[in-house]
Write a protein that holds these residues in place. Structure first.
Motif, short mmCIF file in Angstrom:
data_model
loop_
_atom_site.label_atom_id
_atom_site.label_comp_id
_atom_site.label_asym_id
_atom_site.label_seq_id
_atom_site.Cartn_x
_atom_site.Cartn_y
_atom_site.Cartn_z
N ARG A 83 2.24 1.65 -3.50
CA ARG A 83 1.20 2.28 -4.42
C ARG A 83 0.85 3.53 -4.29
O ARG A 83 0.91 4.34 -5.19
N ALA A 84 1.10 4.01 -2.82
CA ALA A 84 0.93 5.42 -2.82
C ALA A 84 2.11 6.20 -3.03
O ALA A 84 1.99 7.24 -3.66
N TRP A 85 3.34 5.80 -2.99
CA TRP A 85 4.45 6.51 -3.46
C TRP A 85 4.57 6.65 -5.05
O TRP A 85 4.64 7.69 -5.60
N ARG A 86 4.08 5.35 -5.72
CA ARG A 86 3.97 5.63 -7.15
C ARG A 86 3.02 6.50 -7.70
O ARG A 86 3.03 7.33 -8.78
N HIS A 87 1.75 6.52 -6.77
CA HIS A 87 0.73 7.38 -7.19
C HIS A 87 1.11 9.17 -7.29
O HIS A 87 1.02 10.02 -7.88
N ASP A 88 2.28 9.29 -6.20
CA ASP A 88 2.85 10.71 -6.09
C ASP A 88 3.89 10.85 -6.92
O ASP A 88 4.63 12.10 -6.82
N TYR A 89 4.33 9.91 -7.72
CA TYR A 89 5.58 10.10 -8.56
C TYR A 89 5.49 11.45 -9.34
O TYR A 89 6.40 12.02 -9.60
N HIS A 90 4.37 11.36 -10.17
CA HIS A 90 4.13 12.69 -11.24
C HIS A 90 4.40 13.98 -10.24
O HIS A 90 5.07 15.05 -10.70
N ASN A 91 3.88 13.97 -9.05
CA ASN A 91 3.82 15.31 -8.30
C ASN A 91 5.48 15.32 -7.91
O ASN A 91 5.73 16.35 -7.84
N GLN A 135 0.99 -1.13 0.04
CA GLN A 135 0.02 0.03 -0.01
C GLN A 135 0.82 1.28 -0.11
O GLN A 135 0.61 2.21 -0.71
N THR A 136 1.99 1.15 0.92
CA THR A 136 2.91 2.32 0.77
C THR A 136 3.53 2.45 -0.33
O THR A 136 3.71 3.75 -1.05
#
Length: 248
Positions: free
Chosen positions: A57-65, A54-55
């Protein structure tokens, strides 16, 4: 006379029957406790692995930011801010690192999970682990041993408070793991810091553990014995270590 003999036989039968029932009830209760312990361990391990992913996935989700922030700092030539930002990103990545590669997938998962939890609790962890593919001990039992060792080590470190000191410094929290081959045997060593300032008898560690922890210690011993292995526990002031050797 016959009546007396009959009474004696009935009494003996009643005692035997009562003893058998008592043994069966005790065995049933122990089995239930063991099943509950195993279920709780499996649930804990599943939750730990799920937390890691889960951590991630969250980091990957923030990748573009993150990329946008980095590009913005570069365009404004904010090198100091960029360096600090990258340092923080690196710490985040270290906390979810599952790059432990032992040669055994199950061991990779359990070690990665436990090491991640330890580091999140500010415990310094050093881990060196490499195992051959053809082990005598099944993966599930190997993971049970290592998982229980790590749980006990983490618990011991968490009991160390900021008020406990070694000289002028706060007592360090650390776990050292080494898994490899030694004289044609699988060698497992886990050592950790403890709050104990005196050398305790090894029997105190085993008998003093109740509930899940007691089952965990006995589980380690039973699995090791099952594969003709050897368990050696060492206790020094501030440090506790367990060594396990299992023939290949």
């Amino acid at each position: 006379m016959n009546n007396i003999l009959l009474i004696i036989l009935i009494s003996v039968f009643s005692l035997l029957f009562g003893s058998v029932i008592t043994i069966l009830i005790s065995k049933s209760r122990y089995q239930k406790k063991l099943e509950n312990f195993q279920d709780s361990v499996l649930k804990k391990q599943r939750d730990e692995v799920q937390n890691i992913y889960q951590t991630m996935r969250a980091w990957r989700h923030d990748y573009h930011n993150h990329m946008q922030s980095i590009k913005a700092m570069l365009s404004m030539n904010k090198k100091k801010e960029l360096s600090l930002y990258l340092d923080n990103l690196e710490k985040d990545l270290d906390s979810i690192d599952i790059a432990i590669r032992t040669g055994n997938v199950g061991l990779d998962a359990i070690l990665s999970s436990k090491v991640s939890i330890a580091r999140k609790n500010n415990i310094e962890v050093s881990c060196t682990a490499k195992v051959p593919s053809d082990l005598k001990i099944p993966d599930v039992h190997l993971c049970a041993i290592v998982g229980n060792l790590m749980d006990n080590a983490i618990e011991a470190c968490e009991k160390i408070t900021s008020s406990q000191k070694q000289g002028d410094d706060v007592l360090p929290k650390f776990i050292r793991i080494y898994i490899g081959l030694f004289k044609n045997q699988l060698y497992i060593s886990v050592s950790n810091s403890t709050k104990e300032r005196r050398r305790k008898k090894l029997s105190e560690f085993v008998t003093g553990k109740t509930g899940e922890h007691g089952f965990g210690l006995r589980r380690i011993d039973k699995i090791t014995e099952k594969y003709d292995g050897y368990v050696n526990r060492k206790n020094e002031p501030g440090v506790f270590a367990t060594e396990i050797m299992i023939p290949l």
